[in-house]
Design a protein around this motif. Structure first.
Motif, mmCIF file in Angstrom:
data_model
loop_
_atom_site.group_PDB
_atom_site.id
_atom_site.type_symbol
_atom_site.label_atom_id
_atom_site.label_comp_id
_atom_site.label_asym_id
_atom_site.label_seq_id
_atom_site.Cartn_x
_atom_site.Cartn_y
_atom_site.Cartn_z
ATOM 1 N N PRO A 1 0.791 -1.179 -0.040
ATOM 2 C CA PRO A 1 0.033 -0.093 -0.088
ATOM 3 C C PRO A 1 0.791 1.236 0.087
ATOM 4 O O PRO A 1 0.501 2.482 -0.429
ATOM 5 N N ALA A 2 1.974 0.930 0.441
ATOM 6 C CA ALA A 2 2.968 2.396 0.487
ATOM 7 C C ALA A 2 3.207 2.865 -1.012
ATOM 8 O O ALA A 2 3.792 3.944 -1.063
ATOM 9 N N TYR A 3 3.122 1.979 -1.837
ATOM 10 C CA TYR A 3 3.376 2.432 -3.434
ATOM 11 C C TYR A 3 2.568 3.553 -3.760
ATOM 12 O O TYR A 3 2.914 4.294 -4.772
ATOM 13 N N GLY A 4 1.308 3.665 -2.893
ATOM 14 C CA GLY A 4 0.583 4.843 -3.265
ATOM 15 C C GLY A 4 -0.463 4.892 -4.304
ATOM 16 O O GLY A 4 -0.968 4.006 -4.495
ATOM 17 N N LEU B 1 -2.257 14.267 2.951
ATOM 18 C CA LEU B 1 -2.029 12.839 3.014
ATOM 19 C C LEU B 1 -1.509 12.359 1.644
ATOM 20 O O LEU B 1 -2.054 12.575 0.662
ATOM 21 N N SER B 2 -0.318 11.855 1.852
ATOM 22 C CA SER B 2 0.408 11.368 0.668
ATOM 23 C C SER B 2 1.663 10.884 1.103
ATOM 24 O O SER B 2 1.927 10.698 2.333
ATOM 25 N N ARG B 3 2.322 10.135 0.290
ATOM 26 C CA ARG B 3 3.808 9.714 0.505
ATOM 27 C C ARG B 3 4.520 11.045 0.819
ATOM 28 O O ARG B 3 4.700 12.050 0.076
ATOM 29 N N ILE B 4 5.347 10.757 2.063
ATOM 30 C CA ILE B 4 6.241 11.834 2.546
ATOM 31 C C ILE B 4 7.663 11.692 1.640
ATOM 32 O O ILE B 4 8.194 10.951 2.086
#
Length: 387
Positions: free
Chosen positions: A12-15, A209-212
């Protein structure tokens, strides 16, 4: 019709690319289309079983691109089960090995670039661009032999042209979108999320809200928040998302130096109802990015009825402006700070109007149904062209 999705990972971290792939696949299923995924994840990865679309892992691969001969072999062994394929992204072996495997097996495919051909990357890392140019001899033919290379905004397609010397490709601009919040009353989930943050009912927050990642401009957002909202002690900033580059310690120090201790909340990745509660409870969604292709989170914010503050570095900023639910700025703290100040000065009537416009804008421009229909049309065309 059966469709093979080829993507590096279902972590899920792939975004955004993963979440949209799953949402579009589920929408396609309503029309009787079946999707299946092959990834570079190891076969025992926990994410494979958890992914809503059936997924197989043939990794792990080697090196920075994740090379493995197992991907091409798996496609050769299974191509007969599919009518067409979708390759997600570039600059990794899922793209190169996936495209090659499809071509050898006679399986027509299309390729989403997911913003990875944006000239922004050439500007900030010119040396790495020449490494990519060298790799284009390997990557380029995958795009050249795709039935279509898919872009999700006209601006993205135009910006990508001529970026690399070598094989050309046939482009198409297709709709892209995001799913919607659960249909249940949001009050309980919003209250639960506010309790997690230890916010009282009269305290409000802006949401990231997104990948930092450095390109996302979280540091610029914190400084912009300091410029325009520091005196409003009832207003907080929530920063949600995975932190693969370990940026949070430095961002915490930046918030502390800005005098925002206790008002900037780092909550980690959010999913499911908690994610939607974060959107629904926010005053506005803020993405002060230096580069963004489509920005699924922007469409999700609109789906939740939440206005957005975004930059001109987002390829869909023109479409966002047309919704009437967005304030668009430059990717600097001064410009973003002014955008925040403009938002905070809005009347209650104007805020209510923007919230209505957010959902209406989503329905008009960013639905999963429209994205699924466009993708199904181009895949059907790919299949028919092969006959």
């Amino acid at each position: 019709m059966r469709v093979l999705r080829i993507i590096p990972t279902v972590d899920p971290a792939y975004g955004g690319p993963l979440h949209s792939m799953n949402a579009i696949s589920e929408e396609m299923a309503r029309s009787g289309w079946e999707n299946e995924v092959v990834t570079l994840d190891p076969p025992n990865s926990q994410w494979l079983a958890q992914n809503p679309v059936p997924a197989t892992g043939v990794g792990p691969g080697r090196g920075s691109v994740g090379y493995t001969s197992r991907l091409g072999q798996w496609i050769s062994d299974n191509a007969h089960r599919f009518d067409a394929a979708v390759v997600h992204g570039v600059w990794h072996w899922a793209s190169v090995g996936g495209g090659r495997g499809c071509r050898r097996s006679g399986l027509p495919y299309v390729l989403y670039t997911h913003g990875m051909l944006d000239p922004y990357f050439r500007q900030i890392k010119p040396f790495k661009h020449w490494i990519k140019q060298a790799f284009w001899g390997t990557q380029g033919p995958v795009l050249q032999h795709a039935h279509r290379v898919l872009f999700t905004a006209q601006q993205e397609a135009e910006a990508a042209r001529g970026g690399f010397i070598g094989p050309k490709y046939r482009e198409a601009v297709v709709a892209y979108g995001a799913s919607t919040p659960p249909k249940s009353d949001p009050s309980a989930r919003i209250a639960s999320f506010q309790a997690k943050l230890k916010l009282t009912a009269d305290q409000r927050y802006f949401l990231f809200l997104s990948r930092i990642h450095p390109k996302k401009g979280v540091d610029v957002l914190i400084e912009a928040f300091r410029r325009s909202a520091a005196a409003d002690f009832g207003l907080h900033l929530v920063i949600a998302g995975p932190d693969p580059d370990d940026m949070i310690p430095e961002l915490r120090r930046l918030a502390q130096t800005a005098g925002l201790t206790g008002r900037v909340h780092f909550v980690g990745p959010l999913a499911g109802e908690e994610k939607w509660a974060a959107f629904e409870g926010a005053e506005a969604f803020t993405l002060i990015t230096h580069q963004e292709n489509f920005g699924v989170v922007l469409a999700e914010a609109l789906a939740a009825g939440t206005p957005v503050i975004a930059t001109r570095r987002t390829n869909i900023h023109i479409e966002l402006s047309k919704t009437g639910a967005a304030i668009i700025c430059d990717d600097t703290s001064a410009s973003a700070g002014q955008a925040i100040a403009t938002f905070l000065a809005l009347t209650e009537d104007k805020l209510a109007e923007m919230r209505r416009a957010a959902r209406a804008g989503y329905e008009k421009r960013f639905t999963i149904r429209a994205a699924a229909q466009d993708l199904m049309a181009v895949l059907q065309e790919a299949k028919d062209t092969l006959r």
